[in-house]
Design a protein around this motif. Structure first.
Motif, short mmCIF file in Angstrom:
data_model
loop_
_atom_site.label_atom_id
_atom_site.label_comp_id
_atom_site.label_asym_id
_atom_site.label_seq_id
_atom_site.Cartn_x
_atom_site.Cartn_y
_atom_site.Cartn_z
N ALA A 102 28.59 10.29 0.26
CA ALA A 102 29.09 8.77 -0.27
C ALA A 102 28.00 7.77 0.11
O ALA A 102 27.60 7.05 -0.46
CB ALA A 102 30.40 8.66 -0.01
N ALA A 103 27.66 7.82 1.58
CA ALA A 103 26.90 6.83 2.08
C ALA A 103 25.36 7.23 1.35
O ALA A 103 24.68 6.00 1.10
CB ALA A 103 26.63 7.17 3.62
N GLU A 104 25.04 8.55 1.31
CA GLU A 104 23.72 8.74 0.61
C GLU A 104 23.39 8.04 -0.70
O GLU A 104 22.43 7.51 -0.99
CB GLU A 104 23.56 10.20 0.64
N GLN A 105 24.40 8.28 -1.60
CA GLN A 105 24.33 7.88 -2.81
C GLN A 105 24.30 6.14 -2.91
O GLN A 105 23.48 5.73 -3.63
CB GLN A 105 25.63 8.39 -3.69
N ASN A 106 25.02 5.88 -2.02
CA ASN A 106 25.21 4.21 -2.32
C ASN A 106 24.00 3.63 -1.64
O ASN A 106 23.03 2.76 -2.39
CB ASN A 106 26.43 3.69 -1.52
N VAL A 107 23.51 3.96 -0.55
CA VAL A 107 22.33 3.49 0.33
C VAL A 107 21.14 3.90 -0.54
O VAL A 107 20.31 3.10 -0.67
CB VAL A 107 22.46 4.02 1.73
N ALA A 108 20.88 5.21 -0.83
CA ALA A 108 19.78 5.46 -1.62
C ALA A 108 19.66 4.71 -2.90
O ALA A 108 18.38 4.06 -3.10
CB ALA A 108 19.81 7.00 -1.84
N ASN A 109 20.39 4.53 -3.35
CA ASN A 109 20.49 3.91 -4.74
C ASN A 109 20.28 2.32 -4.50
O ASN A 109 19.93 1.58 -5.46
CB ASN A 109 21.74 3.85 -5.62
N ALA A 110 20.73 1.69 -3.42
CA ALA A 110 20.56 0.27 -3.15
C ALA A 110 19.18 -0.16 -2.85
O ALA A 110 18.73 -1.17 -2.73
CB ALA A 110 21.37 0.07 -2.03
N LEU A 111 18.29 0.80 -2.00
CA LEU A 111 17.08 0.71 -1.66
C LEU A 111 16.18 -0.06 -2.89
O LEU A 111 16.31 0.63 -3.93
CB LEU A 111 16.50 1.92 -1.04
N ASP A 112 15.32 -0.87 -2.38
CA ASP A 112 14.09 -1.31 -3.63
C ASP A 112 13.28 0.04 -3.95
O ASP A 112 12.39 0.60 -3.23
CB ASP A 112 13.51 -2.29 -2.99
N PRO A 113 13.34 0.33 -5.13
CA PRO A 113 12.67 1.51 -5.65
C PRO A 113 11.14 1.05 -5.75
O PRO A 113 10.32 1.92 -6.01
CB PRO A 113 13.20 1.68 -7.27
N GLY A 114 10.82 -0.10 -5.79
CA GLY A 114 9.46 -0.73 -5.81
C GLY A 114 8.96 -0.56 -4.37
O GLY A 114 7.51 -0.49 -4.47
N LYS A 115 9.76 -0.28 -3.45
CA LYS A 115 9.11 -0.33 -1.98
C LYS A 115 9.29 1.26 -1.30
O LYS A 115 8.55 1.46 -0.61
CB LYS A 115 9.82 -1.23 -1.14
#
Lengths: 78, 78
Positions: free
Chosen positions: B17-30
């Motif tokens: 659950a943490a993976e999905q939320n945190v990975a999705n929250a990171l700036d994909p540009g960075k």
């Protein structure tokens, strides 16, 4: 629409370092990051606890509290 | 240039659950997010430990390990 992500900390060095890195890492297109210093702003303790915050630093995002490393238990801030 | 952020987990529900939320929250540009299942891929344990990972789930970003909540100690994965 942007979601609010709240970063709770208490001014300890580990919290501040985590704050800067994590807050900067979040997608600015998705999240509006609010930073709350629970040591200085005790009026927010109740809201933090309601969100599930048990220690700082913590990030509340999409209704879930993520405790990042461990700075201090929330009881120590009361 | 994008920085690599590595999310280490071990398949436990809190980690996923943490993976999905945190990975999705990171700036994909960075960040370019890489996800490593340390339970299945023990060959990565050494790299995770070198990066400072002491428990999972953890996110390694810009050379720093952020332990998110607490799923399992890394010793339990060896």
């Amino acid at each position: 629409m942007k979601t609010k992500a709240v970063f709770y900390h208490a001014g300890c060095p580990v919290c501040v370092a985590a704050e800067q890195n994590v807050a900067n890492a979040l997608d600015p297109g998705k999240y509006q990051v609010e930073i709350v210093h629970l040591g200085n702003d005790k009026s927010q303790l109740k809201e933090a606890e309601s969100a599930g915050v048990k220690s700082v630093p913590a990030l509340v995002m999409d209704g879930t509290a993520y405790h990042i490393n461990f700075g201090a238990g929330i009881e120590a801030l009361k």
